[in-house]
Scaffold this motif. Structure first.
Motif, short mmCIF file in Angstrom:
data_model
loop_
_atom_site.label_atom_id
_atom_site.label_comp_id
_atom_site.label_asym_id
_atom_site.label_seq_id
_atom_site.Cartn_x
_atom_site.Cartn_y
_atom_site.Cartn_z
N LEU A 44 0.81 -1.01 0.03
CA LEU A 44 0.07 0.05 -0.09
C LEU A 44 1.28 1.31 0.30
O LEU A 44 0.68 2.30 -0.51
CB LEU A 44 -0.99 0.28 1.16
N HIS A 45 1.85 1.51 0.28
CA HIS A 45 2.34 2.56 1.34
C HIS A 45 3.57 2.76 -0.33
O HIS A 45 3.82 3.66 -1.10
CB HIS A 45 3.70 2.50 2.24
N ALA A 46 4.22 1.37 -0.81
CA ALA A 46 4.80 1.52 -2.84
C ALA A 46 3.96 2.08 -3.51
O ALA A 46 4.66 1.74 -4.52
CB ALA A 46 5.22 0.26 -2.01
N ASN A 47 2.79 2.65 -3.45
CA ASN A 47 1.42 2.48 -3.96
C ASN A 47 0.99 1.47 -5.62
O ASN A 47 1.37 1.27 -6.73
CB ASN A 47 2.06 3.63 -4.97
N ILE A 48 1.75 0.05 -4.83
CA ILE A 48 1.54 -1.34 -5.32
C ILE A 48 -0.16 -1.29 -5.72
O ILE A 48 -0.43 -1.83 -6.54
CB ILE A 48 2.08 -2.19 -5.14
N LEU A 49 -1.08 -1.40 -4.22
CA LEU A 49 -1.79 -1.19 -4.31
C LEU A 49 -2.71 -0.57 -3.81
O LEU A 49 -1.90 1.17 -2.99
CB LEU A 49 -2.03 -2.51 -2.89
N THR A 50 -4.32 -0.31 -3.98
CA THR A 50 -5.06 1.03 -3.67
C THR A 50 -5.17 0.43 -2.24
O THR A 50 -4.99 -0.51 -1.78
CB THR A 50 -6.26 1.46 -4.42
N LYS A 51 -5.72 1.47 -1.50
CA LYS A 51 -6.33 1.08 -0.18
C LYS A 51 -7.55 0.56 -0.25
O LYS A 51 -7.47 -0.68 0.96
CB LYS A 51 -7.09 2.87 0.55
N GLN A 52 -8.22 0.62 -1.09
CA GLN A 52 -9.89 -0.61 -0.83
C GLN A 52 -8.63 -1.38 -1.66
O GLN A 52 -9.58 -2.68 -1.01
CB GLN A 52 -9.96 0.23 -2.23
#
Ligand SMILES: [Zn+2]
Length: 201
Positions: A44-52
């Motif tokens: 999430l923090h690496a912007n690989i996954l969105t919060k959702q």
């Protein structure tokens, strides 16, 4: 659900390889990916996954704890292979074939989760990702390592912190390629202090 590899690149920064403290020491090293949840949070923090996407994966993992654990082990194995490959490359050495096989296996899995899709002026590579699979964060990680490995310019800038056993991998973006430490505040200062102490003696 997908992550576009061109728009959502993980990194110029080899961050995934650095998810261990004191990576170069077998006794002192400390694993930071201690649970599937930590892996998802890192992604999430690496912007690989969105919060959702990350919330949905965590919910899924609750129902499949053993599969989640399997993905965690897979991620750690991949990370170690990436760490070893880039460690040797940063030292102008050839990576071990064992690490390359682990990486190639992850590559085969990752490409099994990718699709080429038509865009406006060109095609783009998309990862079938997110809510669908517990290991959906791995393809972008693999792709980002591929991007570096296949670029002479980027590869030549990969360095490892000289503050043994820090083991932090980074891109040396300094103009004369003179950066030696992960950060001056950390290992750089420690090295300076050590030198000072030795000089006094
Ligand atoms: Zn360091």
């Amino acid at each position: 659900m997908y992550v576009d590899s061109t728009q959502n690149r993980v990194g110029d920064d080899l961050d995934f390889a650095n998810t261990v403290s004191w990576h170069d020491s077998s006794e002192k090293s400390q694993e930071l990916l201690t649970s599937y949840e930590k892996l998802v949070n890192w992604s999430l923090h690496a912007n690989i996954l969105t919060k959702q996407q990350s919330l949905s994966l965590l919910k899924k993992a609750e129902n499949q704890p053993s599969k989640a654990e399997e993905v965690l082990q897979q991620a750690i194995e991949l990370r170690e292979a990436i760490f070893q490959i880039f460690s040797l490359v940063s030292n102008d050495e050839t990576p071990a074939s064992k690490d390359l096989s682990i990486f190639n296996e992850a590559l085969a899995n990752a490409y099994g989760m990718m699709r080429i899709v038509p865009g406006e002026n060109k095609f783009s590579l998309e990862f079938l990702n997110g809510e669908e699979r517990l290991d959906g964060m791995l393809p972008p990680i693999v792709q980002s390592a591929i991007d570096i490995l296949t670029s002479e310019k980027e590869l030549s800038r990969v360095k490892k912190c000289e503050g043994y056993p820090c083991g932090w991998l980074f891109f040396d973006t300094s103009r004369n390629r003179s950066r030696r430490w992960c950060s001056m505040a950390d290992c750089g200062n420690r090295a300076k202090a050590k030198r000072f102490y030795h000089n006094k003696k």
